[in-house]
Write an enzyme that holds these catalytic residues in place. Structure first.
Site, PDB file in Angstrom:
ATOM      1  N   ARG A 332      35.988  60.489  34.246  1.00  0.00           N
ATOM      2  CA  ARG A 332      37.074  60.732  33.310  1.00  0.00           C
ATOM      3  C   ARG A 332      38.268  59.813  33.482  1.00  0.00           C
ATOM      4  NH1 ARG A 332      36.759  67.254  33.469  1.00  0.00           N
ATOM      5  NH2 ARG A 332      34.908  67.308  32.155  1.00  0.00           N
ATOM      6  N   GLU A 427      41.338  76.718  40.296  1.00  0.00           N
ATOM      7  CA  GLU A 427      42.156  75.541  39.992  1.00  0.00           C
ATOM      8  C   GLU A 427      43.516  75.605  40.695  1.00  0.00           C
ATOM      9  OE1 GLU A 427      42.218  74.551  35.800  1.00  0.00           O
ATOM     10  OE2 GLU A 427      43.749  73.008  36.102  1.00  0.00           O
ATOM     11  N   ARG A 437      38.498  65.074  39.419  1.00  0.00           N
ATOM     12  CA  ARG A 437      37.407  66.042  39.376  1.00  0.00           C
ATOM     13  C   ARG A 437      36.306  65.556  38.451  1.00  0.00           C
ATOM     14  NH1 ARG A 437      35.893  69.781  35.877  1.00  0.00           N
ATOM     15  NH2 ARG A 437      37.791  69.950  34.654  1.00  0.00           N
TER      16      ARG A 437
END
Ligand SMILES: Cc1cc2nc3c(=O)[nH]c(=O)nc-3n(C[C@H](O)[C@H](O)[C@H](O)COP(=O)(O)OP(=O)(O)OC[C@H]3O[C@@H](n4cnc5c(N)ncnc54)[C@H](O)[C@@H]3O)c2cc1C
Ligand code: FES
Lengths: 639, 259
Positions: A332, A427, A437
């Protein structure tokens, strides 16, 4: 408080550490468990799974959440999937490989022992969920289906259409409600934790505000578990649900729990772009879409045509070009930064130029529309609802958005914070994900923490320490209740000229511009000044009408914002202190010649655990040095 | 994106339900709203109302919302008499202002049902739905005991059908849409999901009996085949799940397992 950070990580071969650690932990006799009260704040995957499991074991559990039902926690919105090292597709996956991918994906800023444990229990999670009736996707032969997700070259992601979080949460919620029926768990919805009672050095209870009556309520316990989620809404615009907030964690930080790596934030690459100043939140398009969609930007600057009118030779499939090894499936952080670079260079598309395309044309031509609809139907429908465009016909427009916070309250191997008796799950803790992550790993971590870790490690507090009986008449409860009440009354009494909403939006802009995807020392210093000034403005000029003796959504939002305004400055200071680029933390000053993140392991291979001093004053840094015995420190490469 | 839509703005008249608490009498407040972008979501339009109220020094309208992407089931408005508004398969939070006309009057009310008392303004209490689940809407399995996930194959069509039922977001729109305020679609969806899966088999009878019993005790009405629930359901849960629940109920009554 001169505190030594002790991660309590076991030593010895990594495959044996969790088993040996569990064996070394004290036990609580099943017949005695009922006498111990455990508070679980939060009913997302982490909180619901913990509360249900502890209830099954026989503890007396109190479970709190902000929503009207535990089933509505933010976890419900997770779309894409959950990882596990089952290796059902026989493509070479293993616990070892999931461990390796997670440490590497986290850019070497996570604790090896924790990550190994996470990978180890991942398989039990899938077994557990299937037993609960979670309808994961299946193949025609009746076996579970898997797909691959960003950052992994194996298919290890289990999914339930585009609603994996919903199905996992409903599984955990069912287990929770079963314990309600059995009398082990009491669910207390529409309650917001406003402070933590620390009595004789241990977390012994909480004060909550009842969001229906406005009253303050006190609850005492033998241990407090916080599973209150992430703090992405400090950016105002994020993919988090509107009620997601940092308050519970922040109040615990102010009571002595160290907060680690606040600057490690994940910006998700595939979200629907901002459409105007009215925007109240951003919607994620699951990353699983990158399995079939191809990401591209305009080849030339100044492209004004509609994406579907741009011919093939004027499209730049920049991820495939720059990262031939992983192509559209790079992690990501890499994908988000690449999209920002394209748009900054003027290759963006659409009315704002702040978007790139995610195109299914080729996938539809190859596999047919029906196949794509079967996999992503509900996501395509959601895109059309929001944008009014049909993604079967025109490319989706996407842009990165704040999505997940890797930072959080520091915990040891038992998930216990620096306040004895206060455990942090999901979280909300500083997590096993390091600086970045991997997709489908948050659901895994939340459920690992709740179903498998905490039921074993909570005994460190329950059986491992002695304590006096405490009830809610203890003066500490009165004191913290009074401080919470005073604070809310202060907010209501400012009576200024600006709404909390507009201050929150301004905070979001400061964070996005200067503490977002491209950070540098000058910008981060400027951000801290601007945030401090905005905080002043909040306390002198906010306008929150009404009173606190009933439900008042304006007050609830303003109180959360007041905490964000403190957290934000601290966040920027952490980002300034970390003079390296790693994972989701990218400092302009520290990049390689070809623009990739430049980690500085000699100086920064540590988790930064901060001790709170005073609002507006620097926190004190405690370093947890990270050592890498099993995954060799190496520069990440997805080329 | 059609180019002109960018500049489209609406002026609206709103009739918004306001009620101070469960026992107070409520009434409609009429408000004018200018320059609402058609790109806004319905809840973003309500955010504008609340910003106006704050600037007037008045308390904002309470309404439930959280995910704003159609999955948490918090949002729960009746818009111009329709549960979740005019668009099919759309929650209130996913409804966009492009579906309204300039100059339109929009009436906004909470979901109404005896089992859903108003908390404040547009906010309601739906804990009755939680109590239906508590009575048996799960599979009784403790953490840590299960076999390997692939040990029991499940035919894809069954698993897919179970997923169709499991997609329920628990918003209670079915109850609000039903002339009898029945919770049959909500309850049927859960019963059906678990009845379709082999894991659900051991509690098949006791589950349906307790859930139906709780549903009746909570004050939900009876099904008279109006199909309004399915029409209002933002997830298009099919009424065939009600039929499956009825069959399960009949079967359980005959088999005679007590809850
Ligand atoms: C749109 C979206 C999609 C995602 N998709 C995926 C995915 O596909 N795979 C994946 O692995 N991860 C995904 N994630 C990330 C993942 O969903 C979250 O990280 C995870 O669900 C967090 O779970 P949690 O239990 O820690 O907290 P949450 O689910 O956020 O729950 C927090 C709980 O705490 C309660 N709470 C908070 N503050 C208070 C307070 N002060 N008092 C009382 N209660 C409080 C809330 O009411 C809630 O019950 C996604 C996230 C988003 C935003
Ligand atoms: S706000 Fe979550 S479904 Fe509408």
């Amino acid at each position: 408080m001169a505190q030594q950070l002790d991660s309590k990580c076991p030593s010895g071969p990594i495959e044996e550490r969790w088993t040996r650690h569990k064996f070394a932990l004290p036990l609580v006799n099943p017949a005695n468990r009922r006498k111990y009260t455990v508070i679980v704040v939060g009913s997302g995957l982490a909180g619901a799974s913990a509360a249900a499991s502890l209830g099954e074991m026989g503890y007396s559990v109190l479970n709190f959440c902000i929503q009207d039902s535990p089933r509505r926690a933010h976890s419900i919105a997770a779309q894409g999937g959950i990882n596990a090292a089952k290796n059902y597709p026989n493509d070479g996956d293993s616990i070892q490989r999931l461990f390796y991918d997670t440490v590497k994906g986290g850019d070497f800023r996570a604790r090896e022992s924790n990550v190994y444990r996470l990978s180890e229990v991942s398989n039990n999670i899938i077994d557990q969920c299937v037993a609960q009736g979670v309808p994961f996707a299946r193949e025609y032969g009746g076996m579970l289906d898997n797909r691959s997700f960003g950052g992994a070259q194996v298919a290890r992601t289990f999914y339930a259409r585009g609603q994996t979080g919903q199905q996992l949460l409903l599984g955990a919620y069912g287990a929770l409600m079963r314990q309600v029926k059995n009398g082990r768990v009491q669910v207390l919805p529409r309650r917001e934790m406003v402070d933590l009672a620390v009595i004789e050095g241990q977390a012994r209870g909480i004060v909550v505000r009842n969001l229906v009556s406005g009253e303050y309520e006190r609850y005492s316990a033998d241990a407090v578990l916080l599973a209150t989620g992430g703090y992405g809404n400090v950016f105002y615009l994020s993919t988090n649900a509107k009620a997601s907030n940092a308050s519970a964690a922040w109040r615990c930080h102010k009571r002595g729990a160290f907060f680690a790596n606040p600057c490690f934030t994940q910006i998700h690459p595939t979200c629907i772009p901002v459409s105007g100043t009215h925007q109240s939140k951003l919607t994620l398009m699951s990353e699983s879409l990158r399995n079939d969609g191809r990401v591209w930007a305009a080849k030339e600057t100044g492209e004004t045509r509609r994406p579907s009118d741009i011919p093939e030779d004027m499209r730049d499939y920049y991820l495939e070009r720059r990262y031939p090894g992983f192509g559209n499936l790079v992690p990501r952080d890499v994908a988000s930064r690449a999209a920002k670079i394209e748009c900054d260079l003027g290759h963006g598309l659409g009315a704002t130029g702040q978007a790139v395309c995610l195109d299914f044309r080729d996938a539809i031509a190859k596999g047919g529309k029906d196949q794509i609809a079967a996999k992503y139907g509900n996501l395509f429908q959601m895109y059309e609802m929001i944008t009014g465009e049909n993604p079967y016909e025109v490319p989706m427009r996407i842009y990165p958005a704040v999505h997940y916070t890797m930072g959080g309250l520091w915990v040891d191997y038992n998930l216990e914070s620096t306040i004895p008796g206060l455990f942090i799950l999901g979280e909300a803790n500083f997590s096993d994900h390091g600086a970045n992550r991997l997709g489908a790993s948050a659901l895994m971590q939340g459920l690992a923490d709740g179903y498998f870790v905490i039921p074993a490690t909570i005994t460190a507090q329950i059986a491992g320490r002695s304590r006096e009986a405490v009830d809610t008449n203890h003066p500490e409860f009165a004191r913290i209740e009074e401080s919470a009440r005073t604070r809310n009354e202060q907010i209501l009494s400012v009576g200024g000229g600006r709404s909390a909403e507009s201050i929150h939006r301004e905070l979001g802009l400061i964070m996005w511009d200067k503490v977002g995807m491209g950070r540098n020392a000058a910008g981060l210093q400027q951000a801290q000044k601007e945030i401090a000034a905005l905080r002043e403005e909040f306390w002198s000029n906010v306008r929150v009408p009404g009173t606190s003796d009933h439900q008042n959504p304006g007050l609830e939002h303003a109180a959360r914002l007041a905490d964000f305004l403190e957290l934000a400055e601290f966040f920027a200071a952490d980002a300034e202190h970390r003079k390296e680029s790693c994972g989701g933390h990218f400092r302009d000053e520290y990049q390689t010649e070809d623009g990739e993140a430049l980690r500085r392991d000699d100086e920064f291979a540590y988790a930064a655990a901060w001790e709170f001093n005073k609002v507006g004053q620097p926190a004190t840094l405690h370093k947890e040095e990270l050592s890498f015995e099993y995954v060799k420190l190496a520069t990440r490469s997805y080329k | 994106m059609s180019a002109h839509a960018e500049t489209d703005c609406l002026n609206l008249t709103l009739n918004i339900w306001r009620q101070e608490g469960p026992h107070a009498t409520g009434s409609f407040e009429v408000r004018q709203l200018q320059d609402i972008s058609t790109h806004m979501s319905f809840l973003e339009m309500l955010d504008c109302v609340n910003e106006d109220l704050v600037s007037e020094g008045r308390e904002p309208v309470s309404f439930d919302h959280d995910c704003r992407e159609g999955i948490c089931g918090m949002c729960s408005l009746v818009i111009n008499g329709q549960v979740h508004g005019p668009q099919p398969e759309t929650t209130t939070c996913q409804l966009h202002m492009r579906h309204f006309k300039d100059g339109e009057t929009i009436t906004i009310e909470p979901f109404r049902a005896e089992a859903f008392p108003v908390v404040r303004d547009l906010c309601i209490d739906r804990t009755a739905l939680d109590r239906i689940i508590t009575s048996g809407g799960y599979i009784s399995v403790n953490t840590g005991s299960p076999q390997d996930a692939n040990a029991t194959p499940i035919a894809k069509p069954d698993s897919d059908l179970a997923m169709d039922a499991a997609a329920c977001i628990g918003c209670g729109g079915c109850v609000a849409a039903c002339p009898n305020a029945a919770a049959m679609l909500f309850t049927g969806a859960k019963v059906s999901q678990l009845a379709l899966l082999p894991q659900g088999a051991p509690e098949r009878e006791s589950r349906v009996l307790s859930m139906v019993e709780t549903m009746d005790a909570e004050g939900f009405g009876n099904c008279t085949n109006e199909y309004e629930c399915m029409a209002a359901c933002p997830k298009a849960i099919d009424v065939s799940h009600i039929a499956r629940m009825n069959r399960e109920y009949m079967r359980a009554s005959l088999v005679g397992s007590s809850p």
